[in-house]
Design an enzyme around this catalytic site. Sequence first.
Site, PDB file in Angstrom:
ATOM      1  N   LYS A 187       5.830  -3.877  -5.175  1.00  0.00           N
ATOM      2  CA  LYS A 187       7.237  -3.551  -5.334  1.00  0.00           C
ATOM      3  C   LYS A 187       8.026  -3.879  -4.070  1.00  0.00           C
ATOM      4  O   LYS A 187       9.102  -4.432  -4.129  1.00  0.00           O
ATOM      5  CB  LYS A 187       7.405  -2.072  -5.708  1.00  0.00           C
ATOM      6  CG  LYS A 187       8.852  -1.624  -5.913  1.00  0.00           C
ATOM      7  CD  LYS A 187       9.505  -2.354  -7.055  1.00  0.00           C
ATOM      8  CE  LYS A 187      10.964  -1.958  -7.247  1.00  0.00           C
ATOM      9  NZ  LYS A 187      11.687  -2.947  -8.076  1.00  0.00           N
ATOM     10  N   TRP A 235      -3.538  -2.448  -1.200  1.00  0.00           N
ATOM     11  CA  TRP A 235      -3.241  -3.805  -1.666  1.00  0.00           C
ATOM     12  C   TRP A 235      -3.966  -4.702  -0.670  1.00  0.00           C
ATOM     13  O   TRP A 235      -3.547  -4.816   0.478  1.00  0.00           O
ATOM     14  CB  TRP A 235      -1.725  -4.004  -1.637  1.00  0.00           C
ATOM     15  CG  TRP A 235      -1.217  -5.162  -2.409  1.00  0.00           C
ATOM     16  CD1 TRP A 235      -0.922  -5.174  -3.746  1.00  0.00           C
ATOM     17  CD2 TRP A 235      -0.903  -6.464  -1.915  1.00  0.00           C
ATOM     18  NE1 TRP A 235      -0.445  -6.415  -4.098  1.00  0.00           N
ATOM     19  CE2 TRP A 235      -0.417  -7.227  -3.002  1.00  0.00           C
ATOM     20  CE3 TRP A 235      -0.973  -7.068  -0.659  1.00  0.00           C
ATOM     21  CZ2 TRP A 235      -0.022  -8.546  -2.868  1.00  0.00           C
ATOM     22  CZ3 TRP A 235      -0.576  -8.386  -0.530  1.00  0.00           C
ATOM     23  CH2 TRP A 235      -0.109  -9.108  -1.639  1.00  0.00           C
ATOM     24  N   GLU A 249      17.307 -16.165 -11.687  1.00  0.00           N
ATOM     25  CA  GLU A 249      16.795 -14.811 -11.882  1.00  0.00           C
ATOM     26  C   GLU A 249      16.037 -14.708 -13.216  1.00  0.00           C
ATOM     27  O   GLU A 249      14.987 -14.072 -13.284  1.00  0.00           O
ATOM     28  CB  GLU A 249      17.965 -13.817 -11.813  1.00  0.00           C
ATOM     29  CG  GLU A 249      17.617 -12.362 -12.063  1.00  0.00           C
ATOM     30  CD  GLU A 249      16.587 -11.776 -11.113  1.00  0.00           C
ATOM     31  OE1 GLU A 249      16.245 -12.422 -10.104  1.00  0.00           O
ATOM     32  OE2 GLU A 249      16.090 -10.672 -11.400  1.00  0.00           O
ATOM     33  N   CYS A 287       0.838  -1.199   0.000  1.00  0.00           N
ATOM     34  CA  CYS A 287       0.000   0.000   0.000  1.00  0.00           C
ATOM     35  C   CYS A 287       0.876   1.253   0.000  1.00  0.00           C
ATOM     36  O   CYS A 287       2.003   1.241   0.464  1.00  0.00           O
ATOM     37  CB  CYS A 287      -0.871   0.047   1.243  1.00  0.00           C
ATOM     38  SG  CYS A 287      -1.773  -1.452   1.560  1.00  0.00           S
ATOM     39  N   GLU A 303       7.243 -13.574 -13.222  1.00  0.00           N
ATOM     40  CA  GLU A 303       6.521 -12.423 -12.686  1.00  0.00           C
ATOM     41  C   GLU A 303       6.034 -11.476 -13.763  1.00  0.00           C
ATOM     42  O   GLU A 303       5.013 -10.813 -13.578  1.00  0.00           O
ATOM     43  CB  GLU A 303       7.339 -11.698 -11.605  1.00  0.00           C
ATOM     44  CG  GLU A 303       8.654 -11.128 -12.018  1.00  0.00           C
ATOM     45  CD  GLU A 303       9.400 -10.470 -10.863  1.00  0.00           C
ATOM     46  OE1 GLU A 303       8.808 -10.197  -9.813  1.00  0.00           O
ATOM     47  OE2 GLU A 303      10.609 -10.215 -11.027  1.00  0.00           O
ATOM     48  N   LYS A 316      12.120 -13.646 -13.503  1.00  0.00           N
ATOM     49  CA  LYS A 316      11.659 -12.520 -14.342  1.00  0.00           C
ATOM     50  C   LYS A 316      10.523 -12.976 -15.253  1.00  0.00           C
ATOM     51  O   LYS A 316       9.517 -12.298 -15.386  1.00  0.00           O
ATOM     52  CB  LYS A 316      12.791 -11.961 -15.206  1.00  0.00           C
ATOM     53  CG  LYS A 316      13.852 -11.159 -14.507  1.00  0.00           C
ATOM     54  CD  LYS A 316      13.453  -9.783 -14.049  1.00  0.00           C
ATOM     55  CE  LYS A 316      12.896  -9.810 -12.649  1.00  0.00           C
ATOM     56  NZ  LYS A 316      13.757  -9.664 -11.542  1.00  0.00           N
ATOM     57  N   ASN A 344      -1.131   1.381   6.295  1.00  0.00           N
ATOM     58  CA  ASN A 344      -0.407   0.234   5.725  1.00  0.00           C
ATOM     59  C   ASN A 344      -0.067  -0.694   6.872  1.00  0.00           C
ATOM     60  O   ASN A 344       0.343  -0.238   7.935  1.00  0.00           O
ATOM     61  CB  ASN A 344       0.935   0.659   5.103  1.00  0.00           C
ATOM     62  CG  ASN A 344       0.751   1.502   3.885  1.00  0.00           C
ATOM     63  OD1 ASN A 344      -0.362   1.646   3.384  1.00  0.00           O
ATOM     64  ND2 ASN A 344       1.834   2.072   3.397  1.00  0.00           N
ATOM     65  N   GLY A 345      -0.156  -2.000   6.631  1.00  0.00           N
ATOM     66  CA  GLY A 345       0.193  -2.946   7.689  1.00  0.00           C
ATOM     67  C   GLY A 345      -1.015  -3.782   8.065  1.00  0.00           C
ATOM     68  O   GLY A 345      -2.019  -3.816   7.341  1.00  0.00           O
ATOM     69  N   HIS A 373      18.574 -35.275 -13.389  1.00  0.00           N
ATOM     70  CA  HIS A 373      18.077 -35.877 -12.150  1.00  0.00           C
ATOM     71  C   HIS A 373      16.583 -35.644 -11.951  1.00  0.00           C
ATOM     72  O   HIS A 373      16.111 -35.679 -10.815  1.00  0.00           O
ATOM     73  CB  HIS A 373      18.883 -35.351 -10.961  1.00  0.00           C
ATOM     74  CG  HIS A 373      20.336 -35.685 -11.068  1.00  0.00           C
ATOM     75  ND1 HIS A 373      20.841 -36.933 -10.791  1.00  0.00           N
ATOM     76  CD2 HIS A 373      21.383 -34.944 -11.500  1.00  0.00           C
ATOM     77  CE1 HIS A 373      22.145 -36.940 -11.011  1.00  0.00           C
ATOM     78  NE2 HIS A 373      22.502 -35.740 -11.442  1.00  0.00           N
ATOM     79  N   ARG A 400       4.257   0.450  -6.885  1.00  0.00           N
ATOM     80  CA  ARG A 400       4.372  -0.458  -5.750  1.00  0.00           C
ATOM     81  C   ARG A 400       3.341  -1.593  -5.809  1.00  0.00           C
ATOM     82  O   ARG A 400       3.468  -2.580  -5.105  1.00  0.00           O
ATOM     83  CB  ARG A 400       4.177   0.312  -4.437  1.00  0.00           C
ATOM     84  CG  ARG A 400       5.144   1.462  -4.269  1.00  0.00           C
ATOM     85  CD  ARG A 400       4.878   2.190  -2.983  1.00  0.00           C
ATOM     86  NE  ARG A 400       5.208   1.347  -1.860  1.00  0.00           N
ATOM     87  CZ  ARG A 400       6.411   1.259  -1.324  1.00  0.00           C
ATOM     88  NH1 ARG A 400       7.393   1.969  -1.809  1.00  0.00           N
ATOM     89  NH2 ARG A 400       6.650   0.470  -0.309  1.00  0.00           N
TER      90      ARG A 400
END
Length: 612
Positions: A607, A74, A485, A2, A492, A489, A100-101, A508, A27
């Site tokens: 973010k 969010w 990485e 948020c 997401e 990428k 926020n939280g 394996h 964000r």
Amino acid sequence: MCGIIGYIGQKEANSILIDGLKRMEYRGYDSAGVAVLDNGTIFSLKRIGKVAELARAQTKFPHRGPIGIGHTRWATHGNVSERNAHPHLSDDGRFAVVHNGIIENYLQIKAFLIERNYRFASDTDTEILANLIDYHYQKAPHLHFAEIVRKTLLHVEGTYGIAIISKIFADELVVARKGSPLLIGLGEGENIVASDAAAVARYTKRVVYLNDGEVASVRSDNFSITTLHENAVDVVCHELDWEIHDTDLADYPHYMLKEIFEQPSVIENAMRGRFTADGCSAKFGGISLIPRELRMVDRLLFCACGTAYHACLVGKYLIEKYARIPVDVEYASEFRYRNAPPQRNTLVFVVSQSGETIDTLAALHEAKRRGYMVLGITNVVGSTIARATDAGIYQHAGLEMGVASTKAFTSQITILSMLALLFARIRDMDAIVGLQYVQALKSLPIIASDVLKLSEQIRIIAEKYYGYERFLFLGRQAMYPIALEGALKLKEIAYVHAEAFPTAEMKHGPIALISEETICIFIATQNELLDKTMNNIQEVKARGGKVIAIVNNNCIAWEIFCDEVLIIPEVHPGINPITSVIPLQFLAYYIGILRGCDVDRPRNLAKSVTVE
Ligand code: M6R
């Protein structure tokens, strides 16, 4: 996650709130809202979806007051809806809160307030804050605004960054923080509070960060901060180190692409002023340890999340290879709860682009509690992690707006490569070898610019393969975290299932996934074990899989066995991971675009992850 913004000054709050919310869009959020105090009444407006929706609705919101708060939400408690969007007003409209939280004891508080006839209009934990503040105001109306908030927060368990306005206290805005970032941007005759410096950078570069357990009373021309228990606080003012154009797209269609192209200068900034005068080693002003203390270190432990975790894994390969110091890398979310056995002479590093990731912060506190010295590598000056570490290194990568980390990653691995050099030079590495390492690092911005020229070739490759649903990324040694990485990428940004393995691990188990529907991306840019990698490529081809190889030289075997070959310059192994990741960033970007994804704001992602 948020975003919070609040304004108090002489101007119309509304447009400043909307601008601040737009600058925090990167964000991640699902709804947005503002509340403005105008002629003694608090008016609020909320919309689900983009801030642009909220801005459009402003035509029917004629409230011009000079004090207000705004929020991008969010969702955690309660679905995505206008009634759950912030700000939340107290039952009778006296107070408005953005938060926020997570308030952990909100159900108990809600029951307590319902018994006292407070009504609730949302499913959120936040709304209890507005009503509990009102309850404390009604109990003691003679108290100052900040005192009422302090009394309220003594009953609240959980995490919060909050901003509150009130029609009773018309020339004041109160903010408080516990576990969620908040800062006050200091202007001339106006002050702006926010959870993210990006929201205030347009108006001022002077900011004061709140610490956990602090409450601030903010007026247009002054502010004061105390702790929850009314103790005085030493106020430290920070200068922001980024420019407002960092938040603009320039001529790029997306922040992600802009940030990929910024990497040569970002790498240069990470290195600036950080080589010793003899040109054979690295130095970091922020690390207060002297060489004798650094030589005492027997082990390094890195904690981080997501992309920063991958950077740490690259660091492990480089530090162990060059400095011969054992390195452990842990997910911060695991370390914080794991009862890891104590280790002697261990130096802990936490790595975080945002400097606000809750798990990394908790790992930092856990490491300190156990008596370790903790150093940080962060991009955001004055961030919570930067302030909580014993010392650290700033990345100076500029504001990273794309949710998918790109330039912050290359900046982190540049710094970690320099750390490998620094530790190596006070142990095993001689001056000549150090000089070669430094020269390689110094050449990196130009080589990275050359790799960027592959953009168009990679776009054409993306056009061929964007419809596939299964990608495997394979790399050996320091290229294994680069494979991780690359897979992250793609997941997401393009919502494609992608996994990464050390190349030899394919046999394996993952080899069972290989079919004509599988794309295998081999990062084969390290010189060792190339023959073995070639065998692995042939195993994929024998099963009908498609192969994209990132290599250093155009040998005929690549052309014969691979469907696509991307050639990047051959470089010193200490910088090889940095050049090797850039093609993977492009690939994810172009596949994401071709699949119609919002690459700068991928679904469900934030973010910086500031709640657990
Ligand atoms: O701000 P941090 O570096 O602490 O963030 C850690 C992760 O949340 C972050 O790297 C995340 O994985 C990104 N979405 C990666 O692109």
